[in-house]
Design an enzyme around this catalytic site. Sequence first.
Site, PDB file in Angstrom:
ATOM      1  CE  LYS A   1     -13.307  -3.685   1.775  1.00 56.28           C
ATOM      2  NZ  LYS A   1     -12.656  -3.342   1.824  1.00 56.28           N
TER       3      LYS A   1
ATOM      4  CE  LYS B   1      -6.021  -8.318  -0.785  1.00 51.05           C
ATOM      5  NZ  LYS B   1      -6.947  -7.398  -1.531  1.00 51.05           N
TER       6      LYS B   1
ATOM      7  CE  LYS C   1      -4.300  -1.860   1.616  1.00 52.00           C
ATOM      8  NZ  LYS C   1      -5.412  -1.595   1.538  1.00 52.00           N
TER       9      LYS C   1
HETATM   10  P1  ATP Z   1      -8.523  -2.831   0.693  1.00 49.53           P
HETATM   11  O1  ATP Z   1      -7.955  -2.391  -0.766  1.00 49.53           O
HETATM   12  O2  ATP Z   1      -9.268  -1.793   1.062  1.00 49.53           O
HETATM   13  O3  ATP Z   1      -7.164  -3.539   1.225  1.00 49.53           O
HETATM   14  P2  ATP Z   1      -9.788  -5.313   0.266  1.00 49.53           P
HETATM   15  O4  ATP Z   1     -10.455  -5.847  -0.650  1.00 49.53           O
HETATM   16  O5  ATP Z   1      -8.271  -5.854   0.264  1.00 49.53           O
HETATM   17  O6  ATP Z   1      -9.734  -3.756   0.292  1.00 49.53           O
HETATM   18  P3  ATP Z   1     -10.517  -5.774   3.508  1.00 49.53           P
HETATM   19  O7  ATP Z   1     -11.512  -4.742   3.821  1.00 49.53           O
HETATM   20  O8  ATP Z   1      -8.732  -5.578   3.241  1.00 49.53           O
HETATM   21  O9  ATP Z   1     -10.338  -5.949   1.529  1.00 49.53           O
HETATM   22  O10 ATP Z   1     -10.311  -7.531   3.755  1.00 49.53           O
HETATM   23  C1  ATP Z   1     -11.874  -7.686   4.169  1.00 49.53           C
HETATM   24  C2  ATP Z   1     -11.988  -9.314   3.719  1.00 49.53           C
HETATM   25  O11 ATP Z   1     -12.017 -10.004   2.804  1.00 49.53           O
HETATM   26  C3  ATP Z   1     -10.490  -9.919   4.624  1.00 49.53           C
HETATM   27  O12 ATP Z   1     -10.708 -10.931   5.404  1.00 49.53           O
HETATM   28  C4  ATP Z   1      -9.531 -10.244   3.362  1.00 49.53           C
HETATM   29  O13 ATP Z   1      -8.540 -10.662   3.651  1.00 49.53           O
HETATM   30  C5  ATP Z   1      -9.886 -11.018   2.021  1.00 49.53           C
HETATM   31  N1  ATP Z   1     -10.230 -10.046   0.558  1.00 49.53           N
HETATM   32  C6  ATP Z   1      -9.739  -9.747   0.782  1.00 49.53           C
HETATM   33  N2  ATP Z   1      -9.496  -9.616  -1.002  1.00 49.53           N
HETATM   34  C7  ATP Z   1      -9.709 -10.745  -1.126  1.00 49.53           C
HETATM   35  C8  ATP Z   1      -9.001 -11.278  -2.165  1.00 49.53           C
HETATM   36  N3  ATP Z   1      -8.594 -10.807  -3.468  1.00 49.53           N
HETATM   37  N4  ATP Z   1      -9.361 -12.855  -1.828  1.00 49.53           N
HETATM   38  C9  ATP Z   1     -10.058 -13.746  -0.733  1.00 49.53           C
HETATM   39  N5  ATP Z   1     -10.189 -13.283   0.379  1.00 49.53           N
HETATM   40  C10 ATP Z   1      -9.873 -11.673  -0.346  1.00 49.53           C
HETATM   41 MG    MG Z   2      -7.011  -5.452   1.952  1.00 51.69          MG
END
Ligand code: ATP
Ligand code: MG
Length: 325
Positions: free
Chosen positions: A197, A194, A112
Site C-alpha cells: 500500500k 509484493k 524500505k
Molecule cells: P506497507 O507498504 O505500508 O508496508 P503493506 O501493504 O505491506 O503496507 P502492512 O500493513 O505492512 O501492509 O501489512 C498488513 C498485513 O497484510 C500483514 O499481515 C501483511 O503480511 C499482509 N500483506 C501485505 N502485503 C501483502 C501481499 N502483497 N500479499 C499478501 N499479504 C500481504
Molecule cells: Mg508491509
Amino acid sequence: MSNRIFSGIAPSGVLHIGNYLGAVKNWVHLQNKYESIFCVVDLHAITAPQNPEELHKKTLEVAKIYLAMGVDPEKSTIFIQSHVPEHTELAWILNTITKIPELERMTQFKDKSSENKQNINAGLFNYPVLMAADILLYDTNLVPVGEDQLQHVEIARTLARRFNSTFGETFVIPEPYVIKEGMRIMGLDDPTKKMSKSASSEYNYIALTDPPEKIREKVKRAVTDSGKEIKYLDSKPAIRNLINIYALLDNATPKDIEDAYRKKGYAEFKKDLAEVVVGFLEPFQEKYNEIDDREVLRILEEGATKASKLAKEKMEEVKEKIGLT
Ligand code: ATP
Ligand code: MG
C-alpha cells in the site's frame, strides 16, 4: 492457556486485495474460533512520513475496512495501537534485549530503507521490536499475517524466549498463521515485488475501495509476461499472480482458470478478471459506505478499553520481573 490471536495493519495507505487475501480474510474466519484482537497500527505507519490529517483519516478508514470485510466487533476487539501506550512501553523494554544484527537482517528494513534512502529512521529499524511488543503484550498464541511478516513473527518468538529464559516465564511464544494461497500477492506493475500500500505508483495495487472504472483500468495496465498463453507457471510470474487473484476471488483453483482460458488471450482474461474483482468488491464497498463513522469511533473506544485492561496487567508482570518498581 488462552486461545488468542492478534494481528494488525498499518494505516500507511489504502488497503489492497493483498492485505485482504493475505490477512483479513483469515481473521474473519479465525474470529469464530479464537479470542481475537485486531489493531490499526498507526505507530508503525509513522515509520514512513505521513501527513497528520491524512493519517487520522486513514486510521479510521482501516478500522472501517475491517468492519466492512466482516470483522465482527461482537466477537473481536478492534482498536488503535496508539490508544494503548503499553505497546511503546513494552517495545522499549524489548529493545534492550534485541541485538542490532538481528534487526539488520530484516528484509522489510532492507527493502524500505533502500526505497527511501532519505529517511532511514530508527523507528523503521526498530519496527519489528514494536511488532513483537504488539504481539507479546496480549499472550498471543497465533498471528495471522502474510508471508512478508513471517520474519517479524520469528523475532517476536526469539524475544519472548530470550525474555523468559532471562527473567522467568512471562510471555507466550506466538505461532505465525499463514495460508499458502494469498500469502503473497505481487504488485500489478512489478510481479517480482509484493503488492504494497505504500508503493510509489497506485498501479501497483488494487485498493479495496477503488471504484469499478479504476479497477478496470488497473487490471488493463497490469504488466504481463511475454508469450500469449494463460499458464500458471513460475516462469510467468505476472500471469501467475493474476491467475492467483482470479482464483482466490472467484473460489476456483488456478487449474480451473488455466482450463477456462486455454484457447483465449491476455486481453480477454484481463477483461474477465477485472469483472471478477469488481464483482467481489461491490458488496464490500456497499457495506463500507453504509458504516456510520460515529459507530466506528464507539467500537474503537470500547476496543481500546478492553485491550488496555489486558495490556496493563501484562506490563505490571513485566515490570515486576525486571525490577522496575
Ligand atoms: P506497507 O507498504 O505500508 O508496508 P503493506 O501493504 O505491506 O503496507 P502492512 O500493513 O505492512 O501492509 O501489512 C498488513 C498485513 O497484510 C500483514 O499481515 C501483511 O503480511 C499482509 N500483506 C501485505 N502485503 C501483502 C501481499 N502483497 N500479499 C499478501 N499479504 C500481504
Ligand atoms: Mg508491509
